[in-house]
Design a protein around this motif. Structure first.
Motif, PDB file in Angstrom:
ATOM      1  N   VAL A   1       0.854  -1.193   0.000  1.00  0.00           N
ATOM      2  CA  VAL A   1       0.000   0.000   0.000  1.00  0.00           C
ATOM      3  C   VAL A   1       0.886   1.238   0.000  1.00  0.00           C
ATOM      4  CG1 VAL A   1      -1.809   1.280   1.200  1.00  0.00           C
ATOM      5  CG2 VAL A   1      -1.821  -1.220   1.242  1.00  0.00           C
ATOM      6  N   LEU A   2       0.713   2.091  -1.002  1.00  0.00           N
ATOM      7  CA  LEU A   2       1.539   3.284  -1.159  1.00  0.00           C
ATOM      8  C   LEU A   2       0.746   4.535  -0.799  1.00  0.00           C
ATOM      9  CD1 LEU A   2       3.099   2.403  -4.640  1.00  0.00           C
ATOM     10  CD2 LEU A   2       4.087   1.959  -2.373  1.00  0.00           C
ATOM     11  N   ASP A   3       1.311   5.325   0.081  1.00  0.00           N
ATOM     12  CA  ASP A   3       0.722   6.627   0.412  1.00  0.00           C
ATOM     13  C   ASP A   3       1.503   7.682  -0.362  1.00  0.00           C
ATOM     14  OD1 ASP A   3      -0.289   8.944   1.463  1.00  0.00           O
ATOM     15  OD2 ASP A   3      -0.172   8.315   3.559  1.00  0.00           O
ATOM     16  N   ARG A   4       1.020   8.005  -1.532  1.00  0.00           N
ATOM     17  CA  ARG A   4       1.748   8.915  -2.420  1.00  0.00           C
ATOM     18  C   ARG A   4       1.650  10.372  -1.968  1.00  0.00           C
ATOM     19  NH1 ARG A   4       3.367   6.304  -7.037  1.00  0.00           N
ATOM     20  NH2 ARG A   4       2.418   4.256  -7.416  1.00  0.00           N
ATOM     21  N   VAL A   5       0.765  10.634  -1.028  1.00  0.00           N
ATOM     22  CA  VAL A   5       0.647  11.992  -0.498  1.00  0.00           C
ATOM     23  C   VAL A   5       1.716  12.235   0.557  1.00  0.00           C
ATOM     24  CG1 VAL A   5      -0.841  13.589   0.763  1.00  0.00           C
ATOM     25  CG2 VAL A   5      -1.817  12.091  -0.990  1.00  0.00           C
ATOM     26  N   ARG A   6       1.916  11.264   1.406  1.00  0.00           N
ATOM     27  CA  ARG A   6       2.827  11.449   2.539  1.00  0.00           C
ATOM     28  C   ARG A   6       4.288  11.239   2.176  1.00  0.00           C
ATOM     29  NH1 ARG A   6       2.506   8.366   8.458  1.00  0.00           N
ATOM     30  NH2 ARG A   6       4.230   9.527   9.419  1.00  0.00           N
TER      31      ARG A   6
ATOM     32  N   ASN B   1       3.488  -8.087  -8.535  1.00  0.00           N
ATOM     33  CA  ASN B   1       3.221  -7.095  -7.495  1.00  0.00           C
ATOM     34  C   ASN B   1       1.851  -6.468  -7.689  1.00  0.00           C
ATOM     35  OD1 ASN B   1       5.655  -6.412  -5.623  1.00  0.00           O
ATOM     36  ND2 ASN B   1       6.584  -6.697  -7.637  1.00  0.00           N
ATOM     37  N   PHE B   2       1.252  -6.097  -6.573  1.00  0.00           N
ATOM     38  CA  PHE B   2       0.027  -5.311  -6.601  1.00  0.00           C
ATOM     39  C   PHE B   2       0.291  -4.079  -5.747  1.00  0.00           C
ATOM     40  CE2 PHE B   2      -4.127  -3.933  -5.104  1.00  0.00           C
ATOM     41  CZ  PHE B   2      -4.863  -3.950  -6.279  1.00  0.00           C
ATOM     42  N   PHE B   3       0.493  -2.937  -6.412  1.00  0.00           N
ATOM     43  CA  PHE B   3       0.757  -1.686  -5.709  1.00  0.00           C
ATOM     44  C   PHE B   3      -0.557  -0.927  -5.577  1.00  0.00           C
ATOM     45  CE2 PHE B   3       4.898  -2.644  -7.747  1.00  0.00           C
ATOM     46  CZ  PHE B   3       5.676  -2.717  -6.594  1.00  0.00           C
ATOM     47  N   ALA B   4      -1.053  -0.869  -4.357  1.00  0.00           N
ATOM     48  CA  ALA B   4      -2.327  -0.199  -4.097  1.00  0.00           C
ATOM     49  C   ALA B   4      -2.073   1.230  -3.644  1.00  0.00           C
ATOM     50  CB  ALA B   4      -3.097  -0.952  -3.019  1.00  0.00           C
ATOM     51  N   ASN B   5      -2.961   2.128  -4.030  1.00  0.00           N
ATOM     52  CA  ASN B   5      -2.877   3.514  -3.586  1.00  0.00           C
ATOM     53  C   ASN B   5      -3.812   3.705  -2.393  1.00  0.00           C
ATOM     54  OD1 ASN B   5      -1.070   4.471  -5.623  1.00  0.00           O
ATOM     55  ND2 ASN B   5      -2.769   4.385  -7.075  1.00  0.00           N
ATOM     56  N   LEU B   6      -3.253   4.174  -1.301  1.00  0.00           N
ATOM     57  CA  LEU B   6      -4.048   4.360  -0.089  1.00  0.00           C
ATOM     58  C   LEU B   6      -5.256   5.248  -0.336  1.00  0.00           C
ATOM     59  CD1 LEU B   6      -4.383   3.915   2.963  1.00  0.00           C
ATOM     60  CD2 LEU B   6      -2.882   5.899   3.324  1.00  0.00           C
ATOM     61  N   SER B   7      -5.107   6.235  -1.199  1.00  0.00           N
ATOM     62  CA  SER B   7      -6.200   7.175  -1.469  1.00  0.00           C
ATOM     63  C   SER B   7      -7.444   6.482  -2.023  1.00  0.00           C
ATOM     64  CB  SER B   7      -5.735   8.259  -2.444  1.00  0.00           C
ATOM     65  OG  SER B   7      -5.298   7.686  -3.670  1.00  0.00           O
ATOM     66  N   ASP B   8      -7.264   5.298  -2.634  1.00  0.00           N
ATOM     67  CA  ASP B   8      -8.398   4.568  -3.195  1.00  0.00           C
ATOM     68  C   ASP B   8      -9.319   3.997  -2.120  1.00  0.00           C
ATOM     69  OD1 ASP B   8      -7.456   5.081  -5.725  1.00  0.00           O
ATOM     70  OD2 ASP B   8      -6.460   3.147  -5.942  1.00  0.00           O
ATOM     71  N   TYR B   9      -8.810   3.881  -0.892  1.00  0.00           N
ATOM     72  CA  TYR B   9      -9.584   3.228   0.167  1.00  0.00           C
ATOM     73  C   TYR B   9     -10.005   4.165   1.294  1.00  0.00           C
ATOM     74  CZ  TYR B   9      -6.934  -0.416  -2.216  1.00  0.00           C
ATOM     75  OH  TYR B   9      -6.349  -1.203  -3.181  1.00  0.00           O
ATOM     76  N   GLU B  10      -9.534   5.395   1.241  1.00  0.00           N
ATOM     77  CA  GLU B  10      -9.779   6.296   2.375  1.00  0.00           C
ATOM     78  C   GLU B  10     -11.267   6.532   2.626  1.00  0.00           C
ATOM     79  OE1 GLU B  10      -5.809   9.020   2.849  1.00  0.00           O
ATOM     80  OE2 GLU B  10      -7.241   9.639   1.291  1.00  0.00           O
ATOM     81  N   SER B  11     -12.067   6.540   1.580  1.00  0.00           N
ATOM     82  CA  SER B  11     -13.501   6.781   1.782  1.00  0.00           C
ATOM     83  C   SER B  11     -14.171   5.632   2.518  1.00  0.00           C
ATOM     84  CB  SER B  11     -14.191   6.995   0.433  1.00  0.00           C
ATOM     85  OG  SER B  11     -14.054   5.851  -0.390  1.00  0.00           O
ATOM     86  N   SER B  12     -13.617   4.434   2.407  1.00  0.00           N
ATOM     87  CA  SER B  12     -14.211   3.268   3.069  1.00  0.00           C
ATOM     88  C   SER B  12     -13.686   3.067   4.487  1.00  0.00           C
ATOM     89  CB  SER B  12     -13.948   2.002   2.254  1.00  0.00           C
ATOM     90  OG  SER B  12     -12.564   1.711   2.204  1.00  0.00           O
ATOM     91  N   LEU B  13     -12.691   3.852   4.879  1.00  0.00           N
ATOM     92  CA  LEU B  13     -12.118   3.688   6.218  1.00  0.00           C
ATOM     93  C   LEU B  13     -12.959   4.344   7.305  1.00  0.00           C
ATOM     94  CD1 LEU B  13      -8.279   4.208   5.550  1.00  0.00           C
ATOM     95  CD2 LEU B  13      -9.601   2.088   5.589  1.00  0.00           C
ATOM     96  N   ASP B  14     -13.866   5.232   6.921  1.00  0.00           N
ATOM     97  CA  ASP B  14     -14.739   5.905   7.896  1.00  0.00           C
ATOM     98  C   ASP B  14     -13.931   6.602   8.989  1.00  0.00           C
ATOM     99  OD1 ASP B  14     -17.010   5.037   6.559  1.00  0.00           O
ATOM    100  OD2 ASP B  14     -17.060   3.147   7.662  1.00  0.00           O
ATOM    101  N   ASN B  15     -12.907   7.352   8.563  1.00  0.00           N
ATOM    102  CA  ASN B  15     -12.064   8.121   9.489  1.00  0.00           C
ATOM    103  C   ASN B  15     -11.221   7.268  10.421  1.00  0.00           C
ATOM    104  OD1 ASN B  15     -13.039  10.681   8.542  1.00  0.00           O
ATOM    105  ND2 ASN B  15     -14.916  10.343   9.714  1.00  0.00           N
ATOM    106  N   ALA B  16     -11.125   5.972  10.144  1.00  0.00           N
ATOM    107  CA  ALA B  16     -10.231   5.108  10.928  1.00  0.00           C
ATOM    108  C   ALA B  16      -8.787   5.399  10.516  1.00  0.00           C
ATOM    109  CB  ALA B  16     -10.571   3.645  10.686  1.00  0.00           C
ATOM    110  N   PRO B  17      -7.801   5.011  11.346  1.00  0.00           N
ATOM    111  CA  PRO B  17      -6.399   5.231  10.972  1.00  0.00           C
ATOM    112  C   PRO B  17      -6.078   4.637   9.603  1.00  0.00           C
ATOM    113  CG  PRO B  17      -6.545   4.578  13.264  1.00  0.00           C
ATOM    114  CD  PRO B  17      -7.931   4.440  12.697  1.00  0.00           C
ATOM    115  N   LYS B  18      -5.187   5.289   8.897  1.00  0.00           N
ATOM    116  CA  LYS B  18      -4.860   4.877   7.536  1.00  0.00           C
ATOM    117  C   LYS B  18      -4.251   3.479   7.466  1.00  0.00           C
ATOM    118  CE  LYS B  18      -4.243   9.536   5.649  1.00  0.00           C
ATOM    119  NZ  LYS B  18      -3.301  10.463   4.958  1.00  0.00           N
ATOM    120  N   SER B  19      -3.697   3.014   8.576  1.00  0.00           N
ATOM    121  CA  SER B  19      -3.094   1.685   8.580  1.00  0.00           C
ATOM    122  C   SER B  19      -4.114   0.582   8.283  1.00  0.00           C
ATOM    123  CB  SER B  19      -2.418   1.404   9.922  1.00  0.00           C
ATOM    124  OG  SER B  19      -3.337   1.544  10.994  1.00  0.00           O
ATOM    125  N   TRP B  20      -5.409   0.910   8.435  1.00  0.00           N
ATOM    126  CA  TRP B  20      -6.460  -0.050   8.118  1.00  0.00           C
ATOM    127  C   TRP B  20      -6.519  -0.350   6.623  1.00  0.00           C
ATOM    128  CZ3 TRP B  20      -9.459  -3.228  10.868  1.00  0.00           C
ATOM    129  CH2 TRP B  20      -9.613  -2.998  12.235  1.00  0.00           C
TER     130      TRP B  20
END
Length: 318
Positions: free
Chosen positions: A72-77, A101-120
């Motif tokens: 999981v890549l956090d391209r913002v941070r 490899n499967f390189f996922a972008n963290l930004s793709d999942y942030e809406s489903s985290l419901d404000n939970a920590p990004k590590s989720w």
């Protein structure tokens, strides 16, 4: 008074002549249909045996990767330079052993985290990888702050082979160190393992694990990502949620194998909470800079740099 009599029957004529002929013709038609149906079922069965493996999963074409490395890549941070180093390291390792490899972008999942920590983000990323690679057998999730240091070791020989895994499995040990009353199963066989993990000195490691494609994986990921856990405010977010799930859900525990930490999760010398013999040593498959992104006194990029240069040098000579 006279009554009309019915027509006189010819007692010598065979009864139902027409009906008999129709029944014979229908029987022949039904027999032909039955033979055709049996032939089609036979062909379907043979094709199913050809296209499906003995485990019931669809056979796949040659060249389909058996293992997918999920990151999981956090391209913002993180800087692009840092991320490109991670990508290069993992692409080199995957290419050597026929993985992908499967390189996922963290930004793709942030809406489903419901404000939970990004590590989720680990959970939806692994599910996304499975959906994108339905024919892959195993998925190795590895935290972004880690490097493959020994490219010659394939995960198949290093861990996943039945005899190798059997020799590494830690049986009848606390699931969560140091003294959990819930312990790994003592009778678990390698062929029954669907989840391979390590622990450090405090928890199960959610930053490096291997999970097998199938119903078990879907079940675990569904439970793990349940809103109840994401909103519970565990001190260590998804890591503590996983500690809880594995200890109190026997269905999950029943197919979990713990292996020594250094097999897939060796911590750098600057990382705290390493288990017994859990710090990186030359020759280990992976080094992980655990906690470098949460400790303000540390820098992930600075810690990784010397190991990246060492890996680059060694990879060119192999």
């Amino acid at each position: 008074m006279q009554f009309a009599l019915p027509p006189r029957r010819n007692l010598n004529a065979p009864p139902y002549i027409r009906s008999s002929r129709l029944s014979l013709q229908r029987r022949k038609q039904l027999k032909a249909v039955a033979i055709l149906g049996f032939a089609l079922l036979t062909v379907f069965f043979l094709l199913s045996q050809f296209f499906y493996t003995s485990t019931g999963t669809a056979a796949v074409s040659a060249g389909t990767p058996s293992l997918v490395i999920v990151t999981v890549l956090d391209r913002v941070r993180w800087s692009d330079t840092y991320i490109q180093k991670i990508i290069k390291n993992r692409e080199d390792y995957a290419k050597r052993h026929g993985y992908t490899n499967f390189f996922a972008n963290l930004s793709d999942y942030e809406s489903s985290l419901d404000n939970a920590p990004k590590s989720w983000g680990v959970v939806p990323a692994v599910r996304h990888a499975m959906a994108s690679h339905p024919h892959a057998t195993h998925f190795f999730y590895l935290d972004v702050h880690a490097l493959f240091m020994n490219p010659s070791k394939s995960l198949d020989s290093h861990l996943l082979g039945k005899s190798r895994l059997d020799s590494l499995m830690l049986k009848d040990v606390p699931v969560v160190p140091p003294d959990s009353i819930i312990k790994t199963f003592s009778h678990l066989k390698p062929q029954d393992v669907d989840l391979i993990m390590t622990t450090d000195s405090e928890d199960l490691s959610s930053g490096s694990f291997i999970i097998k494609q199938g119903d078990y994986a879907q079940f675990l990921l569904d439970i793990w990502f349940d809103p109840l856990y994401r909103k519970y405010n565990f001190a260590k977010a998804e890591a503590h949620a996983l500690d809880h799930i594995v200890q109190w859900h026997p269905t999950i525990l029943a197919r979990l194998a713990l292996v020594p930490q250094r097999i897939i999760n060796a911590y750098s010398k600057d990382s705290s909470s390493a288990g017994v013999d859990g710090n990186y040593k030359d020759g280990d498959l992976v080094i992980r800079f655990f906690g470098c992104d949460t400790d303000t006194k540390r820098s992930c990029e600075k810690e990784m740099d010397p190991y990246y240069r060492l890996w680059s040098k060694n990879s060119k000579t192999e």
